[in-house]
Design a protein around this motif. Sequence first.
Motif, PDB file in Angstrom:
ATOM      1  N   GLU A 165       0.814  -1.215   0.000  1.00 47.94           N
ATOM      2  CA  GLU A 165       0.000   0.000   0.000  1.00 47.94           C
ATOM      3  C   GLU A 165       0.847   1.263   0.000  1.00 47.94           C
ATOM      4  O   GLU A 165       0.496   2.251  -0.665  1.00 47.94           O
ATOM      5  N   ARG A 166       1.950   1.270   0.731  1.00 46.53           N
ATOM      6  CA  ARG A 166       2.730   2.514   0.818  1.00 46.53           C
ATOM      7  C   ARG A 166       3.304   2.905  -0.542  1.00 46.53           C
ATOM      8  O   ARG A 166       3.462   4.089  -0.827  1.00 46.53           O
TER       9      ARG A 166
ATOM     10  N   ARG B 114       3.501   7.737  -1.855  1.00 47.62           N
ATOM     11  CA  ARG B 114       4.631   8.176  -2.680  1.00 47.62           C
ATOM     12  C   ARG B 114       4.107   9.153  -3.724  1.00 47.62           C
ATOM     13  O   ARG B 114       2.951   9.099  -4.115  1.00 47.62           O
ATOM     14  N   TRP B 115       4.976  10.043  -4.209  1.00 44.91           N
ATOM     15  CA  TRP B 115       4.536  11.010  -5.193  1.00 44.91           C
ATOM     16  C   TRP B 115       4.359  10.336  -6.559  1.00 44.91           C
ATOM     17  O   TRP B 115       4.888   9.261  -6.828  1.00 44.91           O
ATOM     18  N   ASP B 116       3.595  10.991  -7.423  1.00 42.01           N
ATOM     19  CA  ASP B 116       3.137  10.376  -8.669  1.00 42.01           C
ATOM     20  C   ASP B 116       4.279   9.916  -9.572  1.00 42.01           C
ATOM     21  O   ASP B 116       4.189   8.862 -10.214  1.00 42.01           O
TER      22      ASP B 116
ATOM     23  N   LYS C 264       6.578   3.567  -9.305  1.00 42.50           N
ATOM     24  CA  LYS C 264       6.036   3.111  -8.018  1.00 42.50           C
ATOM     25  C   LYS C 264       4.885   2.127  -8.221  1.00 42.50           C
ATOM     26  O   LYS C 264       4.755   1.154  -7.456  1.00 42.50           O
ATOM     27  N   GLU C 265       4.051   2.349  -9.217  1.00 38.90           N
ATOM     28  CA  GLU C 265       2.948   1.434  -9.475  1.00 38.90           C
ATOM     29  C   GLU C 265       3.462   0.087  -9.958  1.00 38.90           C
ATOM     30  O   GLU C 265       2.911  -0.966  -9.620  1.00 38.90           O
TER      31      GLU C 265
ATOM     32  N   SER D 261       6.994  14.603   2.666  1.00 37.24           N
ATOM     33  CA  SER D 261       7.133  14.030   1.321  1.00 37.24           C
ATOM     34  C   SER D 261       6.166  12.878   1.084  1.00 37.24           C
ATOM     35  O   SER D 261       5.758  12.626  -0.061  1.00 37.24           O
ATOM     36  N   SER D 262       5.769  12.165   2.148  1.00 34.46           N
ATOM     37  CA  SER D 262       4.835  11.053   1.985  1.00 34.46           C
ATOM     38  C   SER D 262       3.441  11.535   1.589  1.00 34.46           C
ATOM     39  O   SER D 262       2.631  10.749   1.084  1.00 34.46           O
ATOM     40  N   ALA D 263       3.138  12.819   1.805  1.00 39.72           N
ATOM     41  CA  ALA D 263       1.842  13.377   1.437  1.00 39.72           C
ATOM     42  C   ALA D 263       1.894  14.144   0.117  1.00 39.72           C
ATOM     43  O   ALA D 263       0.858  14.567  -0.398  1.00 39.72           O
ATOM     44  N   TYR D 264       3.094  14.301  -0.436  1.00 37.69           N
ATOM     45  CA  TYR D 264       3.244  15.031  -1.705  1.00 37.69           C
ATOM     46  C   TYR D 264       2.903  14.118  -2.875  1.00 37.69           C
ATOM     47  O   TYR D 264       3.268  12.938  -2.892  1.00 37.69           O
TER      48      TYR D 264
END
Length: 429
Positions: free
Chosen positions: A41-42, A47-49, A78-79, A155-158
């Motif tokens: 999930e993380r 993580r940013w796009d 990331k995906e 950064s985790s919310a960006y």
Amino acid sequence: MAVQETEVVVVGAGQAGIAMSEHLGGHGIPHVVLERSRVAERWRSERWDSLVANGPVWHDRFPGLEFTGRGPEEFATKEEVADYLAAYAEKIGAPIRCGVEVESVRRHAGRPGFRVRTSDGDLDARYVVAATGPFQRPAVPPVIPAESGLHQLHSSAYRNPAQLPEGGVLVVGSGSSGVQIADELRAAGRRVHLSVGPHDRPPRRYRGHDFVWWLGVLGKWEAATPAQGAEHVTIAVSGAHGGRTVDFRDLAARGITLVGRTESYDAGTLRFAPDLRENIARGDENHLSLLDEADAYVERNGLDLPEEPQARVLGEYPESVTDPVLELDTAAAGITTVLWATGFTADYGWLQVDALDGNGRPRHRRGVSSEPGVYFMGLPWQSRRGSSFLWGAWHDARYIADQISIQRGYMEHDAARPRPDRTHDHVQG
């Protein structure tokens, strides 16, 4: 609701938990993996796009499955990493239960094992593996008060530049996240200040090989502990844009203003430590020392790898280094956002056993905790420098599974031991 039983409960279905499941399954040990959300999930939601992995796909993976759709020297998004982990979990048949949050783990009184309380009922387990990893609670230094009027986020919310309010951005942190986010914001037309602390700065590629290869052949992934004084030093390396060496001179040339460590804030004024030049110089020393070791390795082994003298050309310091900004009026500079790329802290409040020190950090040796029957997975430097990477977690999980198997062997021996016949025991009068 009846209490369920299993041999091992693994908490977390990220790379650490999935690797753990594979090795427990290899030993034939009954287990369940509990995940409060989705697998990996993380990687998907914290993580940013535009994030990509920092290691090329030939290296940063589990041994049993390759990435598809990517050349070996390319970097997964990331995906793609999240999809890879989900596919791996399916491949090994990992017994994962998603949507289950672990609320507490407590040792049984007077008998072996633990009671694991979850949002979906209780479980009894002989062993517990905390595989929630290092990225649990965003670490934001208490420098700027909430009432400052500045928009602050970790950064985790960006996600992307459009998410932020109009105006300039101070990015605090010179590791992979801070560097990549600052570069992305500048490319989007934002005015960016980047607060640079101590860091290592390896070459992305040198003499035809990625830096992960060099760290491997030079034995640096196997380092058991960080160099003295470098426990919290970040690594400035990036897989973005196909992978390139991070040089803060280049970031300055693209219009990013470099400043030292962010120290304080008062009445609209930010103050920075006078350490920017020192931090850049030490990063350069780290860069050049790895080149020296690589060159010596090539010569020692007679390898036919192309020379690359340009890698040693560092260029002049930018003005922001030679004449550093020590104070900054945020309003005058147009800064409206402070983005903290300052890492994470652990959160093991649910683990209510004697496995943590006074600061709530795991007390362990190679993941074997001070509480018998409790193990940790996915910690930085758990056994070696490479422990935080996919392949490093896989090797650490094998060790932990071996330790659990050994302990099971002792318990099985005790269960099979003949007991004395007490049929004729009586009390002497």
